[in-house]
Design an enzyme around this catalytic site. Structure first.
Site, PDB file in Angstrom:
ATOM      1  N   PHE A  39      -8.895   2.218  -0.410  1.00 15.71           N
ATOM      2  CA  PHE A  39      -8.548   1.503   0.822  1.00 15.71           C
ATOM      3  C   PHE A  39      -9.135   2.248   2.018  1.00 15.71           C
ATOM      4  CE2 PHE A  39      -5.491   0.410  -2.408  1.00 15.71           C
ATOM      5  CZ  PHE A  39      -5.271  -0.948  -2.227  1.00 15.71           C
ATOM      6  N   VAL A  77      -5.849   5.849  -0.748  1.00 15.18           N
ATOM      7  CA  VAL A  77      -5.950   5.535   0.672  1.00 15.18           C
ATOM      8  C   VAL A  77      -6.726   6.657   1.358  1.00 15.18           C
ATOM      9  CG1 VAL A  77      -4.608   5.087   2.755  1.00 15.18           C
ATOM     10  CG2 VAL A  77      -3.709   4.405   0.521  1.00 15.18           C
ATOM     11  N   CYS A  78      -7.725   6.299   2.129  1.00 16.44           N
ATOM     12  CA  CYS A  78      -8.526   7.320   2.826  1.00 16.44           C
ATOM     13  C   CYS A  78      -7.687   8.056   3.858  1.00 16.44           C
ATOM     14  CB  CYS A  78      -9.727   6.682   3.513  1.00 16.44           C
ATOM     15  SG  CYS A  78     -10.570   7.831   4.625  1.00 16.44           S
ATOM     16  N   VAL A  79      -7.668   9.371   3.776  1.00 15.93           N
ATOM     17  CA  VAL A  79      -6.804  10.166   4.654  1.00 15.93           C
ATOM     18  C   VAL A  79      -7.202  10.050   6.121  1.00 15.93           C
ATOM     19  CG1 VAL A  79      -8.106  12.321   4.246  1.00 15.93           C
ATOM     20  CG2 VAL A  79      -5.746  12.435   5.037  1.00 15.93           C
ATOM     21  N   ALA A  82      -6.369   6.623   7.370  1.00 15.95           N
ATOM     22  CA  ALA A  82      -4.921   6.452   7.358  1.00 15.95           C
ATOM     23  C   ALA A  82      -4.263   7.153   8.545  1.00 15.95           C
ATOM     24  CB  ALA A  82      -4.337   6.978   6.051  1.00 15.95           C
TER      25      ALA A  82
END
Lengths: 119, 135
Positions: A39, A77-79, A82
């Site tokens: 994501f 999820v991409c940090v 995010a």
């Protein structure tokens, strides 16, 4: 076949997440493997457990979590994306994990196909 | 790029696997975050020693336009990052001829050296790729 999936758009606002979900489900039913769903961009908003859609609508966030649980799909999820959008461990929905962009590149390397859902 | 992009460690040994990655940039640099976040993936892919190509098409050609002045809109100007790509061994930059011409631009208007390909040549280039990411 092993698929990597990239989702670039948020839930409800855009069909990307719905289409990706339908794709993953169909692929699994046909005996394919979903290596990872990554994501990115506003796609990270698919991972917040604070989402509360009306009762007569689909719950996109929980639907992903259920798919992950039942078929051992890695939801990442991409940090960086995010953090920009206020998605942190505290509001992360079950089934998702936060990690780096390297996870997307890695999935591209080891999957037979990387499929992007977005504009 | 100063943002955290951690997590580049490999979960399994894939050393030696080199795939052809193409990043297609189709959006204007400001107005949406796609261009900036695309660059972040590009830089990470360099850390994985992959064979990376960057494609600029549609409004994406504006990402390379000289003279971006972003102060008035309160955005960070990330044009310098495109110049820095060479330092990451990312040297294959392609611009679609038709997109550039439709916007009245020439290669001289761009901040980096690129190879200009027409749509048919671009299609051939993409056909050769293992992984195509479109932003």
């Amino acid at each position: 076949m092993k698929f990597g999936i990239l989702i670039n758009e948020g839930p409800y606002n855009h069909q990307a997440s719905d289409s990706a979900y339908q794709f993953c489900k169909a692929a699994i039913e046909k005996g394919h493997e979903i290596d990872r769903v990554f994501f990115y961009h506003d796609g990270v908003n698919n991972a917040t457990k604070l989402t509360e859609p009306p009762q007569d609508d689909r719950n996109i966030v929980q639907r992903w979590g259920k798919l992950a649980e039942e078929h051992n799909v890695d939801l990442v999820v991409c940090v960086a994306a995010a953090l920009r959008r206020g998605i942190v461990e505290e509001n992360l929905a079950p089934g998702f994990r936060i990690s780096g962009l390297g996870q997307l590149v890695e999935s591209g390397i080891r999957s037979d196909r990387l499929v992007t859902f977005g504009d | 790029m100063s943002e955290s992009t951690g997590g580049i460690e490999m979960e399994e040994d894939m050393s030696g696997t080199v795939k052809k990655f193409a990043f297609i940039n189709r959006k204007a640099p400001y107005g949406t975050i796609y261009a900036l976040e695309s660059l972040e993936v590009v830089l990470i892919s360099a850390a994985f020693d992959q064979d990376v190509s960057l494609v600029f098409a549609d409004d994406g050609v504006y990402q390379l336009k000289k003279g971006q002045a972003t102060k008035a809109v309160g955005m960070k100007n990330f044009s310098p990052t495109y110049r820095a790509l060479e330092g990451y061994d990312i040297e294959k930059l392609y611009v679609e001829k038709e997109s550039m011409e439709a916007r009245g631009l020439t290669a001289d208007d761009l901040i980096v050296d690129v190879e200009v390909l027409d749509a048919a040549e671009m299609a051939a280039l993409l056909e050769e790729q293992d992984v195509v990411l479109s932003f």
